[in-house]
Structure formats: C-alpha cells, structure tokens
Scaffold this motif. Structure first.
Motif, PDB file in Angstrom:
ATOM      1  N   THR A  10       0.842  -1.212   0.000  1.00 45.41           N
ATOM      2  CA  THR A  10       0.000   0.000   0.000  1.00 45.41           C
ATOM      3  C   THR A  10       0.875   1.260   0.000  1.00 45.41           C
ATOM      4  O   THR A  10       0.676   2.179  -0.797  1.00 45.41           O
ATOM      5  CB  THR A  10      -0.905   0.010   1.258  1.00 45.41           C
ATOM      6  N   GLU A  11       1.851   1.253   0.895  1.00 40.25           N
ATOM      7  CA  GLU A  11       2.753   2.400   1.043  1.00 40.25           C
ATOM      8  C   GLU A  11       3.482   2.708  -0.272  1.00 40.25           C
ATOM      9  O   GLU A  11       3.577   3.853  -0.709  1.00 40.25           O
ATOM     10  CB  GLU A  11       3.801   1.989   2.071  1.00 40.25           C
ATOM     11  N   LYS A  12       3.998   1.640  -0.895  1.00 39.05           N
ATOM     12  CA  LYS A  12       4.767   1.801  -2.131  1.00 39.05           C
ATOM     13  C   LYS A  12       3.891   2.329  -3.264  1.00 39.05           C
ATOM     14  O   LYS A  12       4.283   3.254  -3.986  1.00 39.05           O
ATOM     15  CB  LYS A  12       5.380   0.446  -2.529  1.00 39.05           C
ATOM     16  N   VAL A  13       2.708   1.745  -3.394  1.00 37.27           N
ATOM     17  CA  VAL A  13       1.802   2.154  -4.471  1.00 37.27           C
ATOM     18  C   VAL A  13       1.415   3.625  -4.302  1.00 37.27           C
ATOM     19  O   VAL A  13       1.421   4.411  -5.263  1.00 37.27           O
ATOM     20  CB  VAL A  13       0.550   1.242  -4.493  1.00 37.27           C
ATOM     21  N   LYS A  14       1.120   4.007  -3.073  1.00 37.36           N
ATOM     22  CA  LYS A  14       0.766   5.405  -2.799  1.00 37.36           C
ATOM     23  C   LYS A  14       1.915   6.336  -3.194  1.00 37.36           C
ATOM     24  O   LYS A  14       1.718   7.325  -3.898  1.00 37.36           O
ATOM     25  CB  LYS A  14       0.447   5.556  -1.304  1.00 37.36           C
ATOM     26  N   GLU A  15       3.110   5.989  -2.740  1.00 35.77           N
ATOM     27  CA  GLU A  15       4.293   6.818  -3.031  1.00 35.77           C
ATOM     28  C   GLU A  15       4.492   6.972  -4.550  1.00 35.77           C
ATOM     29  O   GLU A  15       4.753   8.073  -5.047  1.00 35.77           O
ATOM     30  CB  GLU A  15       5.521   6.139  -2.395  1.00 35.77           C
ATOM     31  N   LEU A  16       4.350   5.874  -5.283  1.00 29.89           N
ATOM     32  CA  LEU A  16       4.601   5.928  -6.727  1.00 29.89           C
ATOM     33  C   LEU A  16       3.568   6.788  -7.455  1.00 29.89           C
ATOM     34  O   LEU A  16       3.913   7.547  -8.363  1.00 29.89           O
ATOM     35  CB  LEU A  16       4.637   4.513  -7.314  1.00 29.89           C
ATOM     36  N   PHE A  17       2.280   6.705  -7.058  1.00 31.60           N
ATOM     37  CA  PHE A  17       1.274   7.529  -7.740  1.00 31.60           C
ATOM     38  C   PHE A  17       1.445   9.012  -7.411  1.00 31.60           C
ATOM     39  O   PHE A  17       1.211   9.872  -8.267  1.00 31.60           O
ATOM     40  CB  PHE A  17      -0.144   7.035  -7.455  1.00 31.60           C
TER      41      PHE A  17
END
Ligand code: SF4
Lengths: 281, 184
Positions: A10-17
């Motif tokens: 979740t954290e990674k996906v949020k950061e990338l978007f």
C-alpha cells in the motif's frame, strides 16, 4: 521465501502515484525543453514554454501536473519467492491508489458502471492490475496514471502480414493524424505489434512508459520508430495542435510473436503529461 | 495575430473582433461545466424548464478541476477535450452563451451555431493545468454539487491565458495553424 506484509505494498503504491502526479520524468522534460528551442512556430514555442513552466510549478508546489490525474494502471512483477502476509494483496494495491488520490489532492475520475450509472466511485479505484510471476524475491512496480484525452485517441487494428512495415507505419501515423489536437500534443506513442488483440494493447501501454530517447534494440524496429516519428512531425499538428513541428516526442515500439494468420497492431497515445513511476520492494 | 486583455463576460463587440490565432488574457467570472452538467442543462431546456444558471452572454470553461490543496484557491485546472460537449453546445449558444474555453476540434454543427449566434471558442493549453490554476483566484459551486468536480462552478480569473481557436466568422486555427507547417 521472503515475507512481505501487505501494508508495505500500500505504502509503495501510494508513493509511486504521488511521484507520478507531481514530478514529470526527466526524459520527457528534457525533450519538451529541447523542442522549445527548435520549434519554428512562435505560438507553438510559447505553448512548449508554458508546459516547462507547468512542470516546474507542479514539482515545486506538489500539485498535479494535469487535472486529469488519470485511471491508475499498474504493471507488477511479483518474485515467485515472495509470500504476502497480513491481508489481501490486491486490496492492498487498491488501498495505495485510494490513499494517493484522496490525500494527494488528485482528481477522482473513475465511474462505476461505464454505460448506465456512471457514478463516480469517489476514490479513483478500481485501479487496473497486470501481474506477472517472475524469478526472485522482489516485487517490481511500473505505475501509470493514464489521462483519457489521449487514451480516447488510441486504436487497435488487426493487420495482416501483407500490410508489412508500411502498413504498420501508416496505421501509427494515421492514428496520430486523426487524434490531431485532442490528446494534447506533443504526444508520446506506445505501439505493440504482434501477439493477440489484447497482448498488442498491453505492450502498447507499457511502451508509453519507455523513456523518451530510447530505441528498440532491433535496428529494424528502431528504424520504424524513427520513420513514424519523423512522418508524424511532418503533419504540422504542432504543440497543442495549433501548428508546428513538435507533434510527437517519441514512438516506442515493441513486438511479440504472433499467429501465422495475423499481425495485430495497437497504438496507445499518451500526452506530454506522461505520468509514470517505477519502484521495487 | 493580436493580443488582447479582456474583461469577462465578453461583449458582442469583443466576440466580433477576435480572430483565430489571437492571444487573449481574460479577467472576470466564467462558468465551468463538462458532459454531465451539459446533459442536465439540455434536459431542462428540452422540458422547457429554466436553467439553474444564466448562460446569456457568459463564458463556459470545460474543466473538471483537481481538488485544491491547502493554500490554493483551486487545484490544477486545465481544459478537457471539447468534442464531448458538441451534441449539447448549439442549444446553449442559442440561449446566448458567447464564449467556450476548451481544447480540441468542434463539430460542423457547433461551428455553424457559432456563426449564427456569434460566439468564440478559445483554447487553454491542455496539460498546463498547474500554471492555469494560478490565474484562478476563486471558485464557488453554482449548480449540481452532487457532480463533484463536474459540477457547474463560477471561477473568478485574472489574466487567464487563452488562444482563439475558432472565431465567430468561421476562422479555425486547427486548420490554418497546421497548414502552415505541414510537409506532406
Ligand atoms: S490528454 Fe493529458 S495533458 Fe491533456 S488533459 Fe488529458 S491528461 Fe491532461
């Protein structure tokens, strides 16, 4: 076996978007800057300068490059030695998208039923996931936030062998010509040749994220890329479609083996607000 | 190509003077709306009912802004592609709307209605959304709050940069501009 708790996803996906929405890629920015130097149309040049200024404002103020922050599409390569723990992997990805769009002041542009209700889901989900299982114990993400001004101008054609190189080039150039001003030129064009109907389209989508200035390693495809790019830039469409020589920044082609009876070609158009980001956990 | 600093709403003299290719900087109030809001407005007109906003002599910007972050009046707010409004536009021009701001080509029916009712079509640079947002000083919802970003808003703008794409006399920058640079 490597354990990855799903909150890390979740954290990674949020950061990338968030990265994709605020920070334009260095390759795209450099290409727009270079074009602003050479564009012969004065009004076209001023459009390109506005785009450069816009990239800078978005970066400095942490605001969206474009108000259409797109539909979220993720290409995820999951190492086969990974074990996700603590919840549902796909839900963790959707949660990352939800958090990025709600906390990052990004526009929510997704409607639930496409034909009848068209009710906004309110959090820009669902995102579209393309998963592959690969060797290793890492998870690699390529995320793209796909604006629909350019998505709407994309096309798939079921070509045949006899269409040859010329047929493929003409289809790419015709798709750009028909698109004209609508996809916010200068555009970046991803092309998939071969495979099946959906495989060609998937490759085309991935190719919209290949760096501007890179080339297909096969010199024949690299030449097709260069020829199609040059032909599109002779159309005169120009920045914002109001005339000039900077219509397209890159034509990125990749291919896949196909059936003896066919040659699908997919052309996915992306605008100068080419938002994508890569990361790994 | 001329450059104009104009007050909104535009007068008929302003509309008649503009030519495809002119640069304009707009200051004053403008409406916003996209397909969903247009659909509702046209439904009301078809039923002979009154519109929730007065479009006479007004400008409409085709935009669905991103949410405003703290310290900003509005989020990024560039134009959306206009052809999706084409089916509804002639009826609004008949009601007196005199200026549209968006991006992309328009239908023949829209262009004919622009000449008949005297209206201009301006372009904001698609994707220059954070830059454009700087010229938007305030925003309020006028109708259809349930549509969220697609609601009808009133933007108050200062020196909003735009290019005349199609004028009230048939001029079309999407034809004349590219024709100058085409090498086919
Ligand atoms: S096509 Fe791209 S730049 Fe243009 S409005 Fe859509 S997302 Fe923004």
């Amino acid at each position: 076996m490597r354990e990855i708790p799903v909150p890390r996803v979740t954290e990674k996906v949020k950061e990338l978007f968030l990265t994709a929405a605020y920070y334009i890629g260095a390759d795209v920015e450099a290409a727009v800057k270079a074009a602003a130097e050479t564009e012969p149309s004065p009004i076209g040049k001023s459009v390109l300068c506005q785009l450069c200024e816009n990239y800078q404002i978005a970066r400095e103020e942490q605001v969206a490059i474009c108000q259409d922050t797109g539909m979220a599409v993720l290409f995820i390569d999951v190492g086969q030695d990974v074990h996700f723990t603590g919840g549902d992997f796909e839900q963790a990805v959707q949660e990352g998208v939800r958090q990025a769009y709600s906390e990052g002041y990004l526009r929510k542009s997704i409607v639930d039923d496409p034909l009848f209700d068209r009710k906004n889901t309110g959090d820009n989900t669902p995102a579209i996931l393309h998963l592959r299982i690969v060797p290793g114990d890492k998870v690699r993400f390529l995320v793209t936030a796909k604006g629909f001004g350019s998505e709407n101008m994309s096309a798939v054609k079921m070509c045949v062998a006899a269409d040859g190189e010329e047929g493929v080039r003409n289809f790419i150039v015709d798709t750009a010509r028909k698109a004209g001003p609508n996809p916010c030129p200068p555009m970046i064009i991803g092309v998939g040749v071969g495979g099946t109907f959906e495989q060609a389209a998937l490759i085309a989508k991935r190719m919209t994220a290949r760096p501007v200035g890179s080339h297909n390693p096969d010199p024949r495809y690299a030449k097709l890329e260069a020829d199609a790019l040059a032909a599109i830039n002779r159309l005169g469409i120009g920045p914002a479609g109001i005339g000039g020589r900077t219509t397209c920044l890159a034509v990125n082609i990749d291919f896949f083996p196909t059936h003896i009876a066919g040659m699908p070609v997919a052309v996915n158009i992306c605008c100068h607000a080419a938002r994508h980001a890569e990361g790994e956990i | 190509m001329q450059e104009y600093h104009l007050k909104l709403p535009l007068t008929q003299e302003d509309v008649q003077a503009l030519r495809a290719g002119d640069m304009v900087y707009l200051t004053g109030p403008m409406l916003t709306g996209r397909d969903a809001a247009h659909k509702r407005l046209i439904q009301l007109l078809d039923e002979g009912k009154e519109l929730p906003v007065d479009v006479r002599g007004q400008a409409i910007y085709y935009v669905g802004p991103a949410p405003a972050s703290p310290g900003h009046a509005v989020g990024s707010a560039g134009p959306t592609t206009s052809y999706r409004m084409d089916a509804y536009t002639p009826q609004l021009l008949k009601q007196g709307l005199n200026c549209m701001i968006g991006k992309g080509r328009r239908s023949d029916a829209v262009r004919a209605a622009m000449r008949e009712y005297s209206a201009v079509y301006l372009g904001a640079v698609g994707g220059a959304a954070a830059l454009i947002a700087r010229s938007i000083k305030s925003m309020e919802v006028l109708a259809y709050p349930d549509l969220g970003t697609e609601a009808i808003h009133r933007f108050t703008v200062e020196n909003f940069p735009a290019i005349v794409l199609m004028d009230a006399h048939g001029g079309n920058l999407y034809e004349s501009g590219p024709a100058q640079y085409r090498e086919e």
